[in-house]
Design a protein around this motif. Structure first.
Motif, mmCIF file in Angstrom:
data_model
loop_
_atom_site.group_PDB
_atom_site.id
_atom_site.type_symbol
_atom_site.label_atom_id
_atom_site.label_comp_id
_atom_site.label_asym_id
_atom_site.label_seq_id
_atom_site.Cartn_x
_atom_site.Cartn_y
_atom_site.Cartn_z
ATOM 1 N N TYR A 140 -2.400 -13.744 8.484
ATOM 2 C CA TYR A 140 -1.452 -13.460 7.397
ATOM 3 C C TYR A 140 -1.046 -11.999 7.545
ATOM 4 C CZ TYR A 140 -2.252 -17.746 4.674
ATOM 5 O OH TYR A 140 -2.295 -19.048 4.235
ATOM 6 N N VAL A 141 0.241 -11.770 7.725
ATOM 7 C CA VAL A 141 0.738 -10.403 7.927
ATOM 8 C C VAL A 141 1.604 -10.012 6.737
ATOM 9 C CG1 VAL A 141 2.064 -8.885 9.436
ATOM 10 C CG2 VAL A 141 0.719 -10.760 10.427
ATOM 11 N N CYS A 186 8.992 -5.239 0.315
ATOM 12 C CA CYS A 186 7.640 -5.235 -0.235
ATOM 13 C C CYS A 186 6.877 -3.999 0.229
ATOM 14 C CB CYS A 186 6.875 -6.464 0.240
ATOM 15 S SG CYS A 186 7.587 -8.039 -0.257
ATOM 16 N N LEU A 187 5.920 -3.591 -0.584
ATOM 17 C CA LEU A 187 5.015 -2.516 -0.198
ATOM 18 C C LEU A 187 3.586 -2.987 -0.492
ATOM 19 C CD1 LEU A 187 4.955 0.556 0.703
ATOM 20 C CD2 LEU A 187 4.577 1.044 -1.700
ATOM 21 N N TRP A 188 2.776 -3.055 0.564
ATOM 22 C CA TRP A 188 1.391 -3.521 0.445
ATOM 23 C C TRP A 188 0.463 -2.425 0.945
ATOM 24 C CZ3 TRP A 188 1.969 -8.442 -1.447
ATOM 25 C CH2 TRP A 188 3.107 -9.164 -1.067
ATOM 26 N N VAL A 201 -4.468 -9.200 -2.267
ATOM 27 C CA VAL A 201 -3.717 -8.125 -1.592
ATOM 28 C C VAL A 201 -3.133 -7.184 -2.645
ATOM 29 C CG1 VAL A 201 -1.649 -9.609 -1.431
ATOM 30 C CG2 VAL A 201 -1.869 -7.621 0.089
ATOM 31 N N THR A 202 -3.151 -5.871 -2.353
ATOM 32 C CA THR A 202 -2.680 -4.906 -3.357
ATOM 33 C C THR A 202 -1.217 -4.546 -3.150
ATOM 34 O OG1 THR A 202 -3.316 -2.967 -2.060
ATOM 35 C CG2 THR A 202 -4.962 -3.841 -3.560
ATOM 36 N N THR A 520 -0.857 -4.546 7.198
ATOM 37 C CA THR A 520 -1.912 -5.165 6.372
ATOM 38 C C THR A 520 -2.034 -6.597 6.863
ATOM 39 O OG1 THR A 520 -1.261 -3.763 4.512
ATOM 40 C CG2 THR A 520 -2.633 -5.674 4.003
ATOM 41 N N VAL A 521 -3.182 -6.922 7.471
ATOM 42 C CA VAL A 521 -3.341 -8.221 8.139
ATOM 43 C C VAL A 521 -4.684 -8.838 7.754
ATOM 44 C CG1 VAL A 521 -3.452 -9.425 10.374
ATOM 45 C CG2 VAL A 521 -1.931 -7.461 10.113
#
Length: 527
Positions: A140-141, A186-188, A201-202, A520-521
């Motif tokens: 999941y990326v 998006c921003l993760w 996930v944040t 973020t993976v």
């Protein structure tokens, strides 16, 4: 385990040392538990065993030893960790038992193989397909473009969740439009896998986290947390997700929250911990031998100490001071062999980085510096190797930790890779061995090293990483993510694409383009 020395006060030369070695019976996992193949294709059955000392692996087929049957067609690889059948026939159908033995015990498990025509879909085959292979074994990326679910074997995008898609429970958009902003994006920051059931996930700018249901591949709900959640950690032993929020980009109002019963996926409770001025925290990972972790550690911004905390009660137990070493902790690693914690110290004003400190986990005392070794410590999944990467000099030092708990330097590698992130890939040719894969803060190359020999090699031209200034959430501006105990693929992002690496062949497998800032993976295994 370790050396216990009895001294006589006043008689320095009078002492006696007892060496205690703690043996552990084997624990094994097989993969896959069941598989169905058509005649003529190849099949692999894998068995991972851990124990102290290292266990020996043997295989039975339907209760009979396969050793006499080994041939060109039926081979054992990596000291028995993999049973490979090059061209399967109907008579290869059966229950294959992997047995792991050492001096103190034995463990066994079964991997079943069915051979059948594609026309004859047996019940086993249908069950096997429906058991989650269609949603498991994926990366999941999380990127500017939403969430991309990638099946690494075929480099196939299985699903793309766009920023404008909606959260199942609240019907809000996953990544809300910003007034007058450019295209919706998006921003993760940080994400964790919770028992292959959910991903947390944040979204730091939204002060919330998202919960994704892996079975349905949907964003189920969002959860408000303290401002700027930057780091998550899943504590498997207590089924809790730890959330470190900065409060603001200057990190002047940090808080640490804990979400209990994380794998329930609904009605979770979130508690704010009493710890103040938290700079970072460390919770040791579990493995096959150590499946319960009792304690974690918290670092403060300005203190030369770590605070030991009880993970179950979320309370402070004691403070371990590093004042004598003027060391402010930056990161930690843990090996169950000998029970050592390794602490990286922050660089102070002097040019020379301070050496790592070693803490004994039984007495919580500081043993002293880890000789002259500095840099970020990484421990192999079996606890037998400590790899320390000095990001500015490119030095990578590898130490072996023996089953007596001794620490020995085995390699000092000079590289030009300023390491951003590093991970361990199990070897496919030797049992209980690893490769390390390391990314760079600045360069486009990825380094891989065979830990048993120290042989180094480089995968070149994997495009520019995201710049450190564009990735404020951690020092890992280019991550390297492996695919678990039995996986052979690794993933690393560039600025606008992703690279999948084949860890079995140590080659670049493919590039997936059009994914921006996918740093973020999460890997999801068998569902």
């Amino acid at each position: 385990m370790g050396n216990y020395t009895c001294h006589a006060y006043g008689y320095e030369e009078l002492y006696q040392t007892h060496i205690l070695q703690v043996n552990v019976p084997p624990v094994i996992r097989v993969y896959p538990e069941t598989q169905a193949q058509e005649p003529g294709v190849s099949a692999s059955l894998k068995c991972h065993a851990e124990g102290i000392p290292n266990p020996r692996i043997t295989w039975l087929k339907n209760g009979i030893d396969i050793m006499p049957k080994l041939s060109k067609q039926l081979t054992l690889l990596a000291n028995g960790s993999e049973l490979h059948i090059s061209s399967v026939r109907y008579e290869d159908t059966g229950a294959y038992t992997c047995i792991a033995k050492n001096e103190v015990g034995v463990d066994e498990d079964i991997s079943s193989l069915f051979i059948e025509d594609s026309a004859r879909k047996t019940l086993a085959n249908i069950l096997w397909r429906e058991e989650g292979l269609s949603v498991g074994n994926m990366f999941y990326v999380f990127s500017n473009d939403g969430i991309t679910i990638i099946q690494p074997n075929e480099c196939e995008i299985r699903r793309h969740i766009k920023p404008s898609e909606r959260i199942f429970t609240s019907y809000e958009e996953i990544c809300p439009k910003v007034e007058g902003g450019p295209v919706q994006s998006c921003l993760w920051a940080s994400a964790v896998n919770v028992r292959d059931k959910y991903i947390y996930v944040t979204q730091p700018k939204q002060n919330r986290l998202m919960i994704i249901d892996i079975q349905t591949q949907k964003v189920m709900q969002s959860m408000d947390v303290d401002p700027l959640p930057a780091k998550l950690h899943y504590d498997k032993s207590h089924d809790q997700v730890w959330v470190l929020s900065w409060g603001n980009m200057q990190k002047s109002h940090p808080t640490l929250q804990v979400i209990s019963e994380a794998s329930a996926g609904e009605n979770q409770h979130i508690i704010r911990t009493p710890f103040e001025d938290v700079d970072d925290f460390f919770i040791p990972p579990t493995n096959l031998i150590i499946n319960h972790i009792r304690f974690g550690f918290i670092f403060n911004k300005s203190k030369s100490a770590v605070h030991k905390i009880d993970l179950e009660t979320v309370t402070h137990i004691k403070t371990i001071s590093f004042k004598n070493y003027s060391c402010k902790p930056q990161s930690m690693a843990y090996t169950h062999l000998g029970g050592y914690f390794f602490v990286q110290c922050k660089k102070n004003t002097s040019i020379i980085a301070s050496p790592q400190l070693i803490i004994d986990s039984v007495t919580d005392s500081v043993i002293g510096p880890n000789s002259d070794i500095s840099g970020t410590p990484y421990i192999s999944p079996d606890g037998r190797y400590l790899v320390s990467a000095a990001e500015d000099s490119g030095r990578i030092k590898v130490q072996a930790i023996t089953i007596q708990g001794e620490i020995k330097l085995i390699y000092d590698l000079q590289t030009n890779v300023h390491v951003s992130d590093l991970t361990f890939q199990p070897s496919f040719t030797e049992g209980n061995q690893y490769y390390i894969y390391a990314t760079s803060h600045l360069q486009t190359d990825v380094l891989f090293v065979e830990l048993s020999t120290g042989k180094m090699n480089v995968l070149k031209n994997l495009k520019e990483p995201i710049m450190s200034k564009d990735w404020p959430w951690s020092s890992y501006n280019r991550i390297m993510k492996d695919s678990g105990l039995f996986g052979q693929y690794l993933i690393t992002p560039a600025k606008n694409s992703l690279f999948v690496i084949n860890g079995r062949q140590n080659t670049l497998h493919c590039e997936v383009s059009g994914i921006r800032r996918g740093n973020t993976v999460v890997w999801v295994g068998e569902v």
